[in-house]
Design a protein around this motif. Sequence first.
Motif, PDB file in Angstrom:
ATOM      1  N   ALA A  97      -9.917   3.128   4.519  1.00 44.87           N
ATOM      2  CA  ALA A  97     -10.310   2.749   5.885  1.00 44.87           C
ATOM      3  C   ALA A  97      -9.668   1.450   6.346  1.00 44.87           C
ATOM      4  O   ALA A  97     -10.335   0.558   6.879  1.00 44.87           O
ATOM      5  N   GLY A  98      -8.355   1.347   6.121  1.00 47.39           N
ATOM      6  CA  GLY A  98      -7.654   0.151   6.575  1.00 47.39           C
ATOM      7  C   GLY A  98      -8.181  -1.112   5.958  1.00 47.39           C
ATOM      8  O   GLY A  98      -8.234  -2.165   6.592  1.00 47.39           O
ATOM      9  N   TYR A 120       0.818  -1.213   0.000  1.00 51.17           N
ATOM     10  CA  TYR A 120       0.000   0.000   0.000  1.00 51.17           C
ATOM     11  C   TYR A 120       0.853   1.266   0.000  1.00 51.17           C
ATOM     12  O   TYR A 120       0.472   2.291  -0.577  1.00 51.17           O
ATOM     13  N   LYS A 143     -10.875  -7.544  11.177  1.00 54.31           N
ATOM     14  CA  LYS A 143     -10.889  -6.153  10.747  1.00 54.31           C
ATOM     15  C   LYS A 143     -11.626  -5.250  11.733  1.00 54.31           C
ATOM     16  O   LYS A 143     -11.101  -4.923  12.774  1.00 54.31           O
ATOM     17  N   SER A 144     -12.894  -4.889  11.464  1.00 58.55           N
ATOM     18  CA  SER A 144     -13.579  -3.902  12.303  1.00 58.55           C
ATOM     19  C   SER A 144     -14.209  -4.458  13.573  1.00 58.55           C
ATOM     20  O   SER A 144     -14.860  -3.710  14.300  1.00 58.55           O
ATOM     21  N   GLY A 196      -9.297  -0.524  15.170  1.00 54.22           N
ATOM     22  CA  GLY A 196      -8.106  -0.857  14.398  1.00 54.22           C
ATOM     23  C   GLY A 196      -7.119  -1.712  15.156  1.00 54.22           C
ATOM     24  O   GLY A 196      -6.009  -1.962  14.671  1.00 54.22           O
ATOM     25  N   ASP A 243      -9.977   9.530   3.433  1.00 60.13           N
ATOM     26  CA  ASP A 243      -9.669   8.103   3.463  1.00 60.13           C
ATOM     27  C   ASP A 243     -10.884   7.262   3.070  1.00 60.13           C
ATOM     28  O   ASP A 243     -11.771   7.004   3.886  1.00 60.13           O
ATOM     29  N   GLN A 272     -14.198  -8.686   5.912  1.00 64.10           N
ATOM     30  CA  GLN A 272     -14.238  -7.330   5.377  1.00 64.10           C
ATOM     31  C   GLN A 272     -15.652  -6.781   5.284  1.00 64.10           C
ATOM     32  O   GLN A 272     -15.869  -5.587   5.460  1.00 64.10           O
ATOM     33  N   THR A 299     -11.030  -2.028   8.002  1.00 65.02           N
ATOM     34  CA  THR A 299     -10.760  -2.223   9.421  1.00 65.02           C
ATOM     35  C   THR A 299     -11.310  -1.083  10.272  1.00 65.02           C
ATOM     36  O   THR A 299     -11.548  -1.247  11.463  1.00 65.02           O
ATOM     37  N   LEU A 300     -11.523   0.075   9.664  1.00 64.03           N
ATOM     38  CA  LEU A 300     -11.906   1.274  10.413  1.00 64.03           C
ATOM     39  C   LEU A 300     -13.331   1.689  10.077  1.00 64.03           C
ATOM     40  O   LEU A 300     -13.585   2.811   9.635  1.00 64.03           O
ATOM     41  N   HIS A 357     -11.208   6.785  12.038  1.00 62.79           N
ATOM     42  CA  HIS A 357      -9.954   6.879  12.785  1.00 62.79           C
ATOM     43  C   HIS A 357     -10.200   7.523  14.146  1.00 62.79           C
ATOM     44  O   HIS A 357     -10.844   8.571  14.252  1.00 62.79           O
ATOM     45  N   LEU A 394      -6.895  11.224   7.000  1.00 61.79           N
ATOM     46  CA  LEU A 394      -5.504  10.982   7.370  1.00 61.79           C
ATOM     47  C   LEU A 394      -4.711  12.237   7.053  1.00 61.79           C
ATOM     48  O   LEU A 394      -5.029  12.957   6.096  1.00 61.79           O
TER      49      LEU A 394
END
Length: 415
Positions: A43-44, A14, A260-261, A266, A40, A234, A47-48, A52, A30
């Motif tokens: 979002a990871g 990434y 992930k979330s 995170g 963003d 995911q 994951t987010l 954030h 970010l």
Amino acid sequence: MSIFDRRESEVRSYSRRWPAVFGRAAGSWLYGVDETPYLDFFAGAGTLNYGHNDPVLKRALISYLEQDGVTHALDMFTAAKANLLETLEEKILAPRGLDYKVVFPGPAGANAVEAALKLARKATGRKWVAYFRNAFHGMTLGALSVNGNPAVRLSAGTSLAHCLELPYEQQLTGTNGFEDMLADSAGGLAGTAAVIVETVQGEGGINVARIPWLRELSAVCRRHGIVLIVDDIQMGCGRVGPFFSFEDAGIEPDIVCLSKSISGYGLPMALTLIRPELDVWKPGEHNGTFRGFSLAFVTGAEALRAYWSDEELVKSTRTKGERVAVGLEQIRASYPETGLTIRGRGLAWGLQTGDGDTADQISAAAFERGLLVETCGRDGEVVKLLPPLSVTGGDIDRALEILDASVKSALAGRT
């Protein structure tokens, strides 16, 4: 940036797409160390979902640390683990009429998948697992064996046995259907332990399974005693609207993989949810050092209380998803000669281009304009939008404006 070139492995990915050093983050944004803002929509990689540094989750985490709460406990009993399990039962399982035991397999989604595959084989005494074309379930060897991208499978460096690839969303019953394909395979119906599926293939290109297809898949598995595993790593935790992505289909998988979330903040955590009758583990038969990371338990439980005590987040995600869909359709309609297509559910959307180079150019142009969007699909041909579920309407509009300009820029460079 020289320290990364000197010391970090070439396996990094990434950071090659987004060559910036990020220093802080809040909500859907970010910020580089030079304070350059980036919206963003990555979002990871999902994951987010709550953005954030969500303030509610941050307060819970800081409070726990200030009280000298246990941070690491393997699989010992802790107050943090009890709190997570009770909250999961109260806010998620009981309201949906679901009865799952919880396996803490380790910190990552691949750990959840490995546990699911291992348990399905142990519980059934069968060896074979069916998976779908373009699927992605992780990068460890077991997870790679059910990966539907040939290029990714090659990274294993060895043979991947006892697995069968099936076409995603193809007919399941009747001549040349799923049952026929399994019956004709080396394992056969009687030798198939499990089928693993994503209701929306994220890395595979935002391929959305139809509800009737999912229902039929569930019925076929039940008919033949095959364990149905839904990988919700995911697309779970509200990414497509409901907490579980399979809820709209009205099915109850035998095993559900979450990561992930699920921690909300995170922090690394994975859960493998299993039907009680599948809980045939012997003590210690599946374990890992970081399966008891209490900080993730704390934020995970707080996220469930804060966002899953009512239907507001579900409604909001669907409304925002419709807003994204309308914007993407406007972009698609602006370039009718290019063959762009869109697809998605909730707040997981993809803009399919003609090839990976075009998608990469769009992603790069978006980064230059302050928007993070990755690519996905078998050949990286889909521009993928995964904003935090907390994203504002204004930020959605801003992202679509940037994406439109980026598509225009990329297509102009192609002609």
